[in-house]
Design an enzyme around this catalytic site. Structure first.
Site, mmCIF file in Angstrom:
data_model
loop_
_atom_site.group_PDB
_atom_site.id
_atom_site.type_symbol
_atom_site.label_atom_id
_atom_site.label_comp_id
_atom_site.label_asym_id
_atom_site.label_seq_id
_atom_site.Cartn_x
_atom_site.Cartn_y
_atom_site.Cartn_z
ATOM 1 N N ARG A 47 0.843 -1.197 0.000
ATOM 2 C CA ARG A 47 0.000 0.000 0.000
ATOM 3 C C ARG A 47 0.877 1.245 0.000
ATOM 4 N NH1 ARG A 47 2.617 2.128 3.035
ATOM 5 N NH2 ARG A 47 2.751 1.976 5.287
ATOM 6 N N ASP A 53 0.154 9.705 8.295
ATOM 7 C CA ASP A 53 1.114 8.731 8.838
ATOM 8 C C ASP A 53 1.377 8.945 10.323
ATOM 9 O OD1 ASP A 53 1.972 6.844 6.823
ATOM 10 O OD2 ASP A 53 2.664 8.581 5.704
ATOM 11 N N ASP A 56 -2.463 6.157 12.854
ATOM 12 C CA ASP A 56 -3.389 5.019 12.919
ATOM 13 C C ASP A 56 -3.372 4.346 14.279
ATOM 14 O OD1 ASP A 56 -0.789 4.089 12.297
ATOM 15 O OD2 ASP A 56 -1.561 2.274 11.338
ATOM 16 N N GLY A 153 11.643 -2.868 3.184
ATOM 17 C CA GLY A 153 12.228 -1.631 3.712
ATOM 18 C C GLY A 153 11.919 -0.420 2.865
ATOM 19 N N GLY A 155 8.924 1.143 2.685
ATOM 20 C CA GLY A 155 7.834 1.962 3.198
ATOM 21 C C GLY A 155 6.496 1.690 2.548
ATOM 22 N N SER A 157 4.869 -1.279 2.935
ATOM 23 C CA SER A 157 4.212 -2.300 3.736
ATOM 24 C C SER A 157 4.383 -3.713 3.208
ATOM 25 C CB SER A 157 2.718 -1.973 3.876
ATOM 26 O OG SER A 157 2.143 -2.677 4.928
ATOM 27 N N ASP A 203 -1.906 -0.583 7.536
ATOM 28 C CA ASP A 203 -1.259 -1.364 6.490
ATOM 29 C C ASP A 203 -2.098 -2.581 6.115
ATOM 30 O OD1 ASP A 203 0.714 0.475 6.847
ATOM 31 O OD2 ASP A 203 2.125 -0.888 7.810
ATOM 32 N N LYS A 249 11.764 -1.488 9.906
ATOM 33 C CA LYS A 249 10.987 -1.079 11.074
ATOM 34 C C LYS A 249 11.327 -1.915 12.298
ATOM 35 C CE LYS A 249 6.802 -1.321 9.361
ATOM 36 N NZ LYS A 249 5.314 -1.220 9.304
#
Length: 504
Positions: A47, A53, A56, A153, A155, A157, A203, A249
């Site tokens: 996504r 950002d 959530d 990595g 971003g 998801s 995500d 992450k």
């Protein structure tokens, strides 16, 4: 609404373009598991978040869309006592065996991190769902080969896409012929928590609920749901550029992602105390007041539907943050204890024991201000998208300004951007983008750019010439093609019949 099933690849915008990839997946499966026959495919996409950002996990709505890069699993079942997973990229993701059967515990080994841990996250939540349906669950043995095009990595998801595809594969293999999107989202939103990553549900929800040609308005309160919507301007498009700065992450969580979760949890309690909030749930990931909960307690509960009311409540909270959080440079533990009227031991036990983090000071003012300002922009963007458009240029400028304000706050207040990501945004804005912002967790990863179909060629060329070829002189054309990612809104999670093998 149930997760859809397909007998062909029509869920892609250009089905024929994916034939070779699926053929490679089938070939890899047959090589890894000779004698096994593929019974079905489970798929879930990555996504891109257009705006909203790091809000959530405070239960504020977000505006993402599923994209065509995805994770696909080719699956067969057996009566054995193991699940064996392999990958078309075997060098990077070696084959792994997971024992199942009576007494098996699917332990996620945080000390020795591997791609199998993400599968175990999906397996755990699938197993729990099966146990909800029946107390006598005996998991089927499985052979699974994965193929993924979501950059790790980046971003976008990749981990959520993998966990959701894994969950869907396990459920279908164990007799769940149909599952609602709501149930699949509900059980997978906590999947990565088993890795120690205390993310929200954006995500997974975006991956599950995606629809071709539509973005999503995802709400978390009063209930989790994704509402698809179309853009009111036909020549609008997005370019997604992977910065090729990898941000893992999981590995950086103590100083980045999880630290933001903890900071926002602490400031939720601090604001609640200062504003006299009582009688609302302590619903954050660490059992404190969430920033949405503080707002509902202070301003009155917002139903998530009345945008004018939501905007009024959030605006009031922005004023409250400015007026009540005095330590603008950062709060020490000592100052937090003083204002919360607790001891250092109590502070550590309540806020720092569950999620390991590292910090010098806690940026409570900045993090809470980011959450409320970013949440306000989401609702303003939704209002813009729902209103009649009589001037396309004004629409692009307004939408772009909201994205650019978001990028500013991600950089200054949330500190999840960096100089290199800011540079990419500047290049884009000077060459045909109306808005550019870091998308996803940040600290690397991808940038999403709002542009028009007319500006698309210039924007793409400028990003390639001024960023990729300068930053990575040896970059190949194939690598550039993978870095500038197809941004068409895509179909969400789905099951695909093995009959497609005959069509490849």
């Amino acid at each position: 609404m149930s997760v859809p099933k397909f007998n062909d690849l029509s869920f892609y915008s250009d089905p024929k373009a994916h034939n070779s990839r699926y053929a490679k997946l089938v070939k890899s499966f047959k090589s890894d598991f000779p004698g096994s026959e593929i019974e079905f495919f489970a798929r879930s996409p990555g996504r891109v978040n257009l705006i909203g950002d790091h809000i959530d996990y405070n239960y504020f709505p977000v505006l993402p869309m599923a994209i065509e890069v995805d994770v696909v699993a080719a699956v067969s079942t057996n009566d054995g006592d193991a699940i064996v997973i392999s990958n078309t990229d075997a060098d990077k993701f070696p084959k792994h065996t997971i024992t199942i059967g009576k007494g098996s515990e699917f332990v996620v080994d945080r000390e020795h991190h591997s791609w199998a841990n993400y599968f175990k996250c999906g397996l755990i939540v699938a197993d729990k769902f099966l146990e909800e349906k029946s107390t006598d669950v005996k998991l089927k043995g499985m052979n699974i080969t994965f193929s993924g095009t979501v950059p790790t990595g980046g971003g976008l998801s990749s981990s959520a896409a993998f966990c959701v595809a894994s969950t869907l594969a396990v459920l279908r293999a164990n007799g769940v012929e149909s599952i609602t999107k709501a149930d699949l989202t509900r059980i997978t939103v906590v999947s990565e928590h088993y890795l120690g990553l205390n993310n929200g549900g954006m995500d997974q929800c975006a991956s599950v609920y995606g629809e071709q040609g539509k973005a999503l308005f995802i709400q978390f309160k009063p209930q989790l749901k994704g509402t698809p919507f179309e853009f009111p301007v036909k020549n609008l498009t997005f370019v997604i550029t992977n910065s090729l700065q990898v941000s893992n992450k999981y590995e950086t969580a103590p100083i980045h992602y999880n630290l933001r979760v903890v900071e926002m949890a602490i400031v939720g309690d601090l604001l609640a105390k200062k504003l006299g909030v009582e009688g609302v749930p302590r619903d954050s990931n660490v059992d404190t007041y969430s920033l949405r909960g503080v707002m509902d307690g202070y301003c009155g509960e917002w139903n998530g539907e009345d945008l004018d009311q939501g905007i009024a409540h959030i605006s009031r909270m922005i004023d409250a943050v400015e007026n009540t959080l005095t330590e603008k440079e950062g709060y020490t533990v000592e100052k937090c204890c003083q204002e919360l009227n607790i001891t250092p031991d109590e502070f550590h036990s309540k806020y720092l024991k569950k999620i390991p983090v590292k910090f010098e000071v806690l940026k409570l003012y900045q993090r809470s201000l980011h959450v409320y300002r970013e949440s306000l922009r989401v609702l303003q963007t939704l209002q813009l998208l729902q209103a009649p458009v009589d001037d396309d240029a004004k629409f692009f400028q307004t939408f772009g300004s909201l994205m650019n304000e978001s990028q500013h706050d991600l950089d200054v207040l949330n500190e999840s951007s960096n100089a290199k990501l800011n540079e990419i945004c500047s290049i884009a804005l000077e060459n045909g983008a109306y808005g550019s912002r870091v998308t996803g967790a940040g600290w690397g990863g991808s940038i999403v750019h709002l542009t028009s179909t007319e500006n698309l060629p210039k924007l793409t060329k400028s990003l390639i010439d001024l960023y990729y070829k300068r930053e990575f002189p040896g970059i190949t054309e194939d690598e550039i093609q993978e870095a500038v990612i197809d941004s068409k809104p895509a179909t969400g999670s789905c099951l695909v019949s093995a009959d497609i093998i005959k069509l490849l």
